[in-house]
Write a protein that holds these residues in place. Structure first.
Motif, PDB file in Angstrom:
ATOM      1  N   ALA A  26       0.839  -1.205   0.000  1.00  0.00           N
ATOM      2  CA  ALA A  26       0.000   0.000   0.000  1.00  0.00           C
ATOM      3  C   ALA A  26       0.869   1.248   0.000  1.00  0.00           C
ATOM      4  CB  ALA A  26      -0.921  -0.010   1.221  1.00  0.00           C
ATOM      5  N   LYS A  27       1.985   1.200   0.729  1.00  0.00           N
ATOM      6  CA  LYS A  27       2.912   2.330   0.744  1.00  0.00           C
ATOM      7  C   LYS A  27       3.537   2.530  -0.623  1.00  0.00           C
ATOM      8  CE  LYS A  27       5.157   5.624   2.828  1.00  0.00           C
ATOM      9  NZ  LYS A  27       4.427   6.846   3.262  1.00  0.00           N
ATOM     10  N   VAL A  28       3.873   1.434  -1.311  1.00  0.00           N
ATOM     11  CA  VAL A  28       4.427   1.528  -2.665  1.00  0.00           C
ATOM     12  C   VAL A  28       3.435   2.234  -3.581  1.00  0.00           C
ATOM     13  CG1 VAL A  28       5.097   0.203  -4.707  1.00  0.00           C
ATOM     14  CG2 VAL A  28       5.950  -0.473  -2.446  1.00  0.00           C
ATOM     15  N   ARG A  29       2.169   1.834  -3.515  1.00  0.00           N
ATOM     16  CA  ARG A  29       1.161   2.466  -4.369  1.00  0.00           C
ATOM     17  C   ARG A  29       0.991   3.946  -4.041  1.00  0.00           C
ATOM     18  NH1 ARG A  29      -1.110  -2.712  -3.495  1.00  0.00           N
ATOM     19  NH2 ARG A  29      -2.344  -1.956  -1.718  1.00  0.00           N
ATOM     20  N   GLU A  30       1.063   4.260  -2.753  1.00  0.00           N
ATOM     21  CA  GLU A  30       0.969   5.663  -2.330  1.00  0.00           C
ATOM     22  C   GLU A  30       2.128   6.477  -2.894  1.00  0.00           C
ATOM     23  OE1 GLU A  30       1.882   8.072   1.777  1.00  0.00           O
ATOM     24  OE2 GLU A  30       0.722   6.219   1.950  1.00  0.00           O
ATOM     25  N   GLU A  31       3.340   5.932  -2.788  1.00  0.00           N
ATOM     26  CA  GLU A  31       4.516   6.647  -3.286  1.00  0.00           C
ATOM     27  C   GLU A  31       4.491   6.760  -4.810  1.00  0.00           C
ATOM     28  OE1 GLU A  31       6.228   8.272  -1.417  1.00  0.00           O
ATOM     29  OE2 GLU A  31       6.163   7.342   0.559  1.00  0.00           O
ATOM     30  N   GLU A  32       3.980   5.743  -5.483  1.00  0.00           N
ATOM     31  CA  GLU A  32       3.874   5.814  -6.945  1.00  0.00           C
ATOM     32  C   GLU A  32       2.934   6.950  -7.356  1.00  0.00           C
ATOM     33  OE1 GLU A  32       2.419   3.191 -10.821  1.00  0.00           O
ATOM     34  OE2 GLU A  32       2.049   2.462  -8.779  1.00  0.00           O
ATOM     35  N   ALA A  33       1.807   7.071  -6.659  1.00  0.00           N
ATOM     36  CA  ALA A  33       0.851   8.132  -6.979  1.00  0.00           C
ATOM     37  C   ALA A  33       1.464   9.501  -6.740  1.00  0.00           C
ATOM     38  CB  ALA A  33      -0.410   7.962  -6.133  1.00  0.00           C
ATOM     39  N   GLU A  34       2.232   9.641  -5.665  1.00  0.00           N
ATOM     40  CA  GLU A  34       2.859  10.927  -5.368  1.00  0.00           C
ATOM     41  C   GLU A  34       3.935  11.259  -6.396  1.00  0.00           C
ATOM     42  OE1 GLU A  34       4.173  10.770  -1.339  1.00  0.00           O
ATOM     43  OE2 GLU A  34       2.137  10.758  -0.517  1.00  0.00           O
ATOM     44  N   LEU A  35       4.665  10.235  -6.863  1.00  0.00           N
ATOM     45  CA  LEU A  35       5.667  10.459  -7.906  1.00  0.00           C
ATOM     46  C   LEU A  35       5.005  10.911  -9.200  1.00  0.00           C
ATOM     47  CD1 LEU A  35       8.451  10.336  -9.230  1.00  0.00           C
ATOM     48  CD2 LEU A  35       8.132   7.854  -9.478  1.00  0.00           C
ATOM     49  N   ARG A  36       3.935  10.232  -9.583  1.00  0.00           N
ATOM     50  CA  ARG A  36       3.240  10.612 -10.820  1.00  0.00           C
ATOM     51  C   ARG A  36       2.731  12.062 -10.738  1.00  0.00           C
ATOM     52  NH1 ARG A  36       1.827   6.579 -14.372  1.00  0.00           N
ATOM     53  NH2 ARG A  36       2.253   4.436 -13.707  1.00  0.00           N
ATOM     54  N   GLU A  37       2.226  12.430  -9.581  1.00  0.00           N
ATOM     55  CA  GLU A  37       1.713  13.786  -9.396  1.00  0.00           C
ATOM     56  C   GLU A  37       2.846  14.808  -9.475  1.00  0.00           C
ATOM     57  OE1 GLU A  37      -0.661  16.414  -5.992  1.00  0.00           O
ATOM     58  OE2 GLU A  37      -0.480  14.232  -5.795  1.00  0.00           O
ATOM     59  N   ALA A  38       3.972  14.516  -8.819  1.00  0.00           N
ATOM     60  CA  ALA A  38       5.106  15.436  -8.829  1.00  0.00           C
ATOM     61  C   ALA A  38       5.700  15.553 -10.231  1.00  0.00           C
ATOM     62  CB  ALA A  38       6.169  14.968  -7.836  1.00  0.00           C
ATOM     63  N   TYR A  39       5.782  14.442 -10.930  1.00  0.00           N
ATOM     64  CA  TYR A  39       6.312  14.450 -12.304  1.00  0.00           C
ATOM     65  C   TYR A  39       5.407  15.252 -13.227  1.00  0.00           C
ATOM     66  CZ  TYR A  39       7.480  12.730 -16.975  1.00  0.00           C
ATOM     67  OH  TYR A  39       7.802  12.651 -18.317  1.00  0.00           O
ATOM     68  N   ALA A  40       4.095  15.110 -13.067  1.00  0.00           N
ATOM     69  CA  ALA A  40       3.143  15.842 -13.910  1.00  0.00           C
ATOM     70  C   ALA A  40       3.294  17.351 -13.729  1.00  0.00           C
ATOM     71  CB  ALA A  40       1.719  15.414 -13.595  1.00  0.00           C
ATOM     72  N   ALA A  41       3.668  17.783 -12.520  1.00  0.00           N
ATOM     73  CA  ALA A  41       3.789  19.212 -12.237  1.00  0.00           C
ATOM     74  C   ALA A  41       5.126  19.792 -12.675  1.00  0.00           C
ATOM     75  CB  ALA A  41       3.586  19.448 -10.742  1.00  0.00           C
ATOM     76  N   ALA A  42       6.115  18.941 -12.919  1.00  0.00           N
ATOM     77  CA  ALA A  42       7.461  19.425 -13.238  1.00  0.00           C
ATOM     78  C   ALA A  42       7.565  19.841 -14.709  1.00  0.00           C
ATOM     79  CB  ALA A  42       8.484  18.334 -12.937  1.00  0.00           C
ATOM     80  N   PRO A  43       8.423  20.825 -15.019  1.00  0.00           N
ATOM     81  CA  PRO A  43       8.630  21.219 -16.417  1.00  0.00           C
ATOM     82  C   PRO A  43       9.352  20.105 -17.170  1.00  0.00           C
ATOM     83  CG  PRO A  43      10.216  22.316 -14.995  1.00  0.00           C
ATOM     84  CD  PRO A  43       9.243  21.624 -14.087  1.00  0.00           C
ATOM     85  N   LYS A  44       8.927  19.861 -18.413  1.00  0.00           N
ATOM     86  CA  LYS A  44       9.481  18.755 -19.196  1.00  0.00           C
ATOM     87  C   LYS A  44       9.736  19.186 -20.634  1.00  0.00           C
ATOM     88  CE  LYS A  44       5.919  16.326 -17.827  1.00  0.00           C
ATOM     89  NZ  LYS A  44       5.568  17.026 -16.581  1.00  0.00           N
ATOM     90  N   SER A  45      10.699  18.499 -21.263  1.00  0.00           N
ATOM     91  CA  SER A  45      10.956  18.704 -22.685  1.00  0.00           C
ATOM     92  C   SER A  45       9.991  17.827 -23.480  1.00  0.00           C
ATOM     93  CB  SER A  45      12.403  18.333 -23.017  1.00  0.00           C
ATOM     94  OG  SER A  45      12.637  16.960 -22.732  1.00  0.00           O
ATOM     95  N   GLU A  46      10.087  17.906 -24.812  1.00  0.00           N
ATOM     96  CA  GLU A  46       9.173  17.141 -25.663  1.00  0.00           C
ATOM     97  C   GLU A  46       9.315  15.638 -25.472  1.00  0.00           C
ATOM     98  OE1 GLU A  46       9.600  18.331 -29.689  1.00  0.00           O
ATOM     99  OE2 GLU A  46       8.816  20.361 -29.377  1.00  0.00           O
ATOM    100  N   ASP A  47      10.512  15.181 -25.109  1.00  0.00           N
ATOM    101  CA  ASP A  47      10.716  13.746 -24.927  1.00  0.00           C
ATOM    102  C   ASP A  47      10.334  13.275 -23.520  1.00  0.00           C
ATOM    103  OD1 ASP A  47      12.751  14.716 -23.354  1.00  0.00           O
ATOM    104  OD2 ASP A  47      14.381  13.735 -24.444  1.00  0.00           O
ATOM    105  N   GLY A  48       9.815  14.181 -22.692  1.00  0.00           N
ATOM    106  CA  GLY A  48       9.344  13.801 -21.367  1.00  0.00           C
ATOM    107  C   GLY A  48      10.357  13.943 -20.254  1.00  0.00           C
ATOM    108  N   ARG A  49      11.585  14.324 -20.584  1.00  0.00           N
ATOM    109  CA  ARG A  49      12.595  14.508 -19.543  1.00  0.00           C
ATOM    110  C   ARG A  49      12.344  15.820 -18.812  1.00  0.00           C
ATOM    111  NH1 ARG A  49      17.136  11.157 -20.027  1.00  0.00           N
ATOM    112  NH2 ARG A  49      17.125   9.891 -21.924  1.00  0.00           N
ATOM    113  N   MET A  50      12.521  15.786 -17.506  1.00  0.00           N
ATOM    114  CA  MET A  50      12.303  16.994 -16.721  1.00  0.00           C
ATOM    115  C   MET A  50      13.399  18.016 -16.991  1.00  0.00           C
ATOM    116  SD  MET A  50      10.852  15.557 -13.058  1.00  0.00           S
ATOM    117  CE  MET A  50      12.326  14.604 -12.695  1.00  0.00           C
ATOM    118  N   LEU A  51      13.045  19.283 -16.963  1.00  0.00           N
ATOM    119  CA  LEU A  51      13.966  20.379 -17.248  1.00  0.00           C
ATOM    120  C   LEU A  51      14.291  21.146 -15.973  1.00  0.00           C
ATOM    121  CD1 LEU A  51      12.294  21.783 -20.498  1.00  0.00           C
ATOM    122  CD2 LEU A  51      14.406  20.439 -20.356  1.00  0.00           C
ATOM    123  N   ARG A  52      15.566  21.452 -15.791  1.00  0.00           N
ATOM    124  CA  ARG A  52      15.986  22.262 -14.659  1.00  0.00           C
ATOM    125  C   ARG A  52      16.140  23.717 -15.108  1.00  0.00           C
ATOM    126  NH1 ARG A  52      17.655  18.995 -10.498  1.00  0.00           N
ATOM    127  NH2 ARG A  52      18.073  16.823 -11.026  1.00  0.00           N
TER     128      ARG A  52
END
Length: 299
Positions: free
Chosen positions: A184-210
């Motif tokens: 259950a903790k794994v699923r919780e952390e996966e959901a939080e990762l997906r949410e954080a990744y969705a909010a981060a700036p990304k290039s066209e290939d999906g890599r996050m941009l700093r």
């Protein structure tokens, strides 16, 4: 023992101790060995341990013997340096670890019940926890407040750190009741990762941009969430009785083997592997898996 006196013991081990002492001797010794310190040898100690692990995983018995000798060299050399400084001797090292093994195995050397390997591991952690509590008591008397995690080196590979940290926390009672809770903790952390990744700036290939200064709080947040997910999976492995570090090393070795097989097939067809299409690479991968299964009788 740097004065050339005969070691207290005898046999191959103490012959080797004398050899190392001779290498460190002020007169007639080896300049490189004389120049070494505890600090300068640290990288070699880590390197030799990894090379020994690699030989063990390769099941190369002759190489295992050689690499374990290299690990022993680091232990003896560090002990010789300490002896010269009046800190401790190789006999002290042996006596200390011998006493520790007896203390941490009450199911062997006293009347404590051991049970299966998992129960023994839990008993081991409990004994170590008691040792740490005693050390904490002594440290508090001297004014320092220690942590249960002090003896997990920060220089360890992150996966190994996670494994040891989680074991110590569990031994102190910070633990899930069952494996389902960890999943259950794994699923919780996966959901939080997906949410954080969705909010981060990304290039066209999906890599996050700093940002221009190589930092971005949204990217860092996603990285932290990824780390949390890995840490949760380490706890899944611990509950299953799997050593995370060993499991991942075996997977890396498996990938290397399959990739080398793919490279061999590409060379046989006079093709550079980095010029193949994704579908062609997938075909070579599946073929490598099939050959591996035929050789070992399973995937």
């Amino acid at each position: 023992m740097c004065d050339g006196e005969r070691a207290a013991g005898s046999g191959a081990f103490y012959d080797f101790v004398e050899t190392v002492a001779a290498l460190r001797a002020p007169e007639g010794g080896c300049p490189w060995n004389r120049a070494q310190t505890h600090e300068s040898l640290t990288e070699y100690l880590v390197e030799e341990a990894y090379e020994a692990a690699d030989a063990i995983e390769a099941r190369d018995t002759r190489r295992v013997e050689e690499e374990l000798g290299d690990v022993l060299l680091q232990v003896v050399l560090q002990s010789q340096i300490a002896a010269e400084a009046g800190e401790f001797t190789i006999d002290d090292v042996c006596a200390t670890v011998d006493e520790k093994m007896v203390r941490r195995h009450p199911h062997v050397f006293s009347d404590a019940a051991g049970g299966d390997a998992n129960e023994v591991a839990r008993l081991w952690e409990q004994v170590k926890l008691a040792e740490k509590e005693e050390a904490a008591r002594r440290a508090s008397e001297s004014g320092r407040i220690p942590s249960l995690l002090d003896d997990v080196p920060r220089s360890f590979p992150a996966l190994l750190q996670a494994q040891k940290i989680s074991r110590k926390a569990a031994a102190a009672g910070f633990e899930w009741d069952a494996l389902d809770g960890v999943w259950a903790k794994v699923r919780e952390e996966e959901a939080e990762l997906r949410e954080a990744y969705a909010a981060a700036p990304k290039s066209e290939d999906g890599r996050m941009l700093r940002g221009a200064d190589a930092t971005d709080p949204l990217v860092e947040a996603a990285e932290l969430e990824f780390g949390d997910l890995l840490f949760a999976l380490v706890n899944v492995a611990r509950h299953m009785g799997i050593d995370s570090e060993s499991a991942l090393r075996r997977t890396c070795a498996k990938f290397r083997s399959r990739w080398e097989s793919m490279e061999g097939e590409a060379r046989a067809s006079r093709t550079q592997i980095d010029r193949l299409t994704a579908d062609a690479l997938e075909g070579l991968w599946q073929a490598a898996k099939d050959r591996e299964g035929a050789e070992h009788g399973s995937e």
